[in-house]
Write an enzyme that holds these catalytic residues in place. Structure first.
Site, PDB file in Angstrom:
ATOM      1  N   LEU A 115     -18.659  33.388  -7.136  1.00 36.23           N
ATOM      2  CA  LEU A 115     -19.397  34.619  -7.445  1.00 36.23           C
ATOM      3  C   LEU A 115     -20.859  34.237  -7.628  1.00 36.23           C
ATOM      4  O   LEU A 115     -21.210  33.532  -8.576  1.00 36.23           O
ATOM      5  CB  LEU A 115     -18.816  35.267  -8.702  1.00 36.23           C
ATOM      6  CG  LEU A 115     -17.300  35.559  -8.623  1.00 36.23           C
ATOM      7  CD1 LEU A 115     -16.755  36.017  -9.969  1.00 36.23           C
ATOM      8  CD2 LEU A 115     -16.996  36.593  -7.540  1.00 36.23           C
ATOM      9  N   ASN A 116     -21.695  34.677  -6.692  1.00 41.04           N
ATOM     10  CA  ASN A 116     -23.082  34.210  -6.621  1.00 41.04           C
ATOM     11  C   ASN A 116     -24.068  35.381  -6.635  1.00 41.04           C
ATOM     12  O   ASN A 116     -25.076  35.359  -5.954  1.00 41.04           O
ATOM     13  CB  ASN A 116     -23.241  33.369  -5.334  1.00 41.04           C
ATOM     14  CG  ASN A 116     -24.614  32.741  -5.204  1.00 41.04           C
ATOM     15  OD1 ASN A 116     -25.135  32.174  -6.153  1.00 41.04           O
ATOM     16  ND2 ASN A 116     -25.220  32.855  -4.027  1.00 41.04           N
ATOM     17  N   GLY A 117     -23.739  36.411  -7.431  1.00 40.39           N
ATOM     18  CA  GLY A 117     -24.592  37.603  -7.424  1.00 40.39           C
ATOM     19  C   GLY A 117     -25.679  37.609  -8.475  1.00 40.39           C
ATOM     20  O   GLY A 117     -26.564  38.467  -8.472  1.00 40.39           O
ATOM     21  N   LYS A 131     -29.416  32.383  -9.689  1.00 38.77           N
ATOM     22  CA  LYS A 131     -29.111  31.414 -10.743  1.00 38.77           C
ATOM     23  C   LYS A 131     -28.543  30.123 -10.150  1.00 38.77           C
ATOM     24  O   LYS A 131     -28.766  29.032 -10.668  1.00 38.77           O
ATOM     25  CB  LYS A 131     -28.099  32.034 -11.714  1.00 38.77           C
ATOM     26  CG  LYS A 131     -27.845  31.165 -12.922  1.00 38.77           C
ATOM     27  CD  LYS A 131     -26.937  31.840 -13.900  1.00 38.77           C
ATOM     28  CE  LYS A 131     -26.741  30.954 -15.119  1.00 38.77           C
ATOM     29  NZ  LYS A 131     -25.822  31.564 -16.081  1.00 38.77           N
ATOM     30  N   GLY A 136     -20.739  44.658 -10.545  1.00 42.28           N
ATOM     31  CA  GLY A 136     -19.789  43.764 -11.213  1.00 42.28           C
ATOM     32  C   GLY A 136     -18.892  43.053 -10.209  1.00 42.28           C
ATOM     33  O   GLY A 136     -18.759  43.474  -9.065  1.00 42.28           O
ATOM     34  N   LYS A 138     -24.822  29.350 -19.386  1.00 42.08           N
ATOM     35  CA  LYS A 138     -25.446  30.669 -19.533  1.00 42.08           C
ATOM     36  C   LYS A 138     -26.835  30.562 -20.162  1.00 42.08           C
ATOM     37  O   LYS A 138     -27.645  31.470 -20.039  1.00 42.08           O
ATOM     38  CB  LYS A 138     -24.580  31.584 -20.416  1.00 42.08           C
ATOM     39  CG  LYS A 138     -23.149  31.773 -19.938  1.00 42.08           C
ATOM     40  CD  LYS A 138     -23.074  32.639 -18.701  1.00 42.08           C
ATOM     41  CE  LYS A 138     -21.654  32.875 -18.232  1.00 42.08           C
ATOM     42  NZ  LYS A 138     -21.590  33.389 -16.851  1.00 42.08           N
TER      43      LYS A 138
END
Length: 508
Positions: free
Chosen positions: A113-115, A127, A222, A396
């Site tokens: 997941l690279n959003g 990120k 999402g 994070k």
């Protein structure tokens, strides 16, 4: 007789109210439909079909949002999952590996997941392009891990990145550097949905562009969007055609989410012969994880319950480590054939997460989102696997970054493992203050990353810098009050110390 009258009038008035609400709901849906049509007309011809799919997806989500009222779970129905529905990892590992590891690996696709953007860490762009270890980015480490698998077992495990419109362009530019690696890399984009005004519930966007004043009008909805977007991209059918059977999905910033051959073998060779369509890796909660979503039994099915779904009166109970002992790591193993079947039946059911935001101009909006793990209840024979904490190593904040950059971990073929020199396997608790929030500031404040092998707890607050070769042990608390500055000198060893006040070291 007369005593029944008030009840009857109450029922009639309730009926009238619900009819009135229904009329309002229908009018609102019609208004949104008209607004979306106006937006669609502005799409250039080469983007028309894609935009139409996105806006249709949003309309379905908005329709469900208007239908659902109140909390999405009835707390009274929540039960602890049955013993056999969450297996200990040790039991899965004890089954060993097949004689031919490459045959099971060739059935796997890795999806990251690279959003997300690096904004929370003060970085521009995706990120996944932030350097986390020896100049390697999250994406570098991911590619190294999969290339190592492909070389070791002579396999062809592809890497798929689910980008968002925020990360797609920058990610694609960087992918060229991996053209000589032994990993096929594919990308697809998650949907782009319009944010809606909190008051009017109408889209904020006036046209399809997302530049200028429209920049904040759109959002990626999402990671629950993976099912529809992956299906719509055509990649799902391509992989099924190539004989692939499972996707391993995880967040790209979770450095613990590596391909686990024991879990893969368990899926490919189920002990009871019944194929498992969905595995969620969970791990034991600590005090730091009280907000994480937990697996429960609900109406006879495994169900992920997130803190946002919990009625206010039960939030403390939800956070209790004794009642709900595990949480979702978002490392998921999902059957490709099952995704195709459910997507074509429109049968993937995920609760809507309503995420309120305030735009730069002060406008209050909401964005409707879904979470990938929430779909567990739509799949057959789902399973939780209670994995070691080492499979959950998310970055994070810069506090997390300090841990993964330190000598607590060693890096091998893109995978981080805890150093054997650390006597206990728990990760220290690190809290860096607001002066360290941005990666740039954080890097400036450490001349070199301290030795943390014997650290239990570090709190740093205020204007603090660290010289080279500092060693931190036990509990270390460093607090520079407003206007003060603390320079920890090179080579300092701080063991169970509280440092406060002013400490400046000037070049002579």
């Amino acid at each position: 007789m007369s005593r029944f009258v008030p009840d009857l009038s109450k029922a009639m008035s309730q009926d009238g109210a619900s009819q009135f609400q229904e009329v309002i709901r229908q009018e609102l849906e019609l208004s949104v439909k008209k607004e979306l049509e106006k937006i669609l007309i502005t799409a250039p011809s080469h983007e028309f079909e894609h935009t139409k799919k996105d806006l249709d997806g949003f309309r379905k989500l908005f329709h469900r949002f208007l239908q659902e009222k109140g909390p999405s779970v009835d707390w009274g129905k929540i039960q602890r999952p049955p013993e056999d529905s969450i297996q200990p990892y040790e039991k899965i590992k004890a089954r060993g590996l097949p004689d031919n590891v490459s045959s099971v690996l060739n059935k796997l696709v890795v999806v990251k997941l690279n959003g997300g953007l690096g904004t929370s860490m003060g970085c521009k762009g995706p990120k996944s392009l932030i350097g986390v270890r020896n100049e390697n980015t999250f994406l570098d480490l991911t590619v190294q891990q999969i290339e190592h698998l492909n070389k070791t077992y002579n396999t062809d495990v592809p890497l798929v990145l689910m980008n968002s419109f925020n990360t797609d362009e920058d990610t694609k530019k960087i992918l060229q550097k991996y053209s000589h690696c032994r990993v096929k890399i594919y990308t697809f984009n998650q949907s782009r949905y319009p944010r809606i005004n909190k008051e009017s519930l109408l889209p904020v966007a006036k046209d399809v562009s997302y530049s200028g004043e429209n920049t904040e009008a759109w959002y990626p909805p999402g990671h629950g969007d993976i099912y529809a977007s992956f299906y719509n991209s055509g990649l799902l059918d391509i992989f099924i055609g190539e004989g692939k059977e499972y996707i391993f999905v995880s967040n790209i910033d979770n450095l613990g989410a590596t391909v686990d051959l024991y879990i893969l073998n368990h899926l490919m060779n189920p002990p009871n012969g019944k194929p498992c369509e969905f595995v969620m890796e969970v791990t034991n909660k600590t005090r730091a994880d009280v907000k994480g979503g937990t697996l429960t039994q609900y109406e006879g099915k495994l169900r992920l319950v997130e803190i946002a779904q919990v009625p206010k009166a039960h939030v403390d109970e939800f956070k209790s480590v004794s009642k709900f002992k595990i949480f979702n790591t978002n490392n998921l193993w999902i059957s490709l054939a099952a995704v195709k079947r459910l997507q074509e039946k429109n049968a993937i059911d995920m609760e809507i997460i309503v995420n309120p935001k305030t735009l730069d101009g002060g406008l209050n909006v909401i964005q409707l989102e879904t979470a990938v793990g929430a779909a567990i209840k739509s799949f057959e024979n789902s399973l939780g696997i209670n994995v070691p904490r080492s499979r959950f190593l998310p970055v994070k904040t810069t506090s997390d970054l300090l841990l993964v950059m330190s000598n607590l971990y060693s890096l091998n073929a893109g995978s981080l493992t805890m150093s054997e020199k650390r006597e206990f396997p728990t990760v220290p608790l690190v809290k860096l203050g607001s002066s360290f929030t941005k990666v740039q500031d954080y890097l400036r404040r450490f001349e070199s990353i301290p030795d943390m092998l014997e650290l239990d707890h570090l709190t740093v607050s205020g204007d603090v810098t660290f010289g080279k070769h500092v060693s931190l042990k036990g509990t270390v608390i460093i607090i520079a009050n407003h206007g003060d500055r603390i320079d920890i000198p090179p080579g300092a060893v701080l063991e169970n110390k509280i440092v406060s006040g002013n400490l400046r070291i000037l070049d002579h």
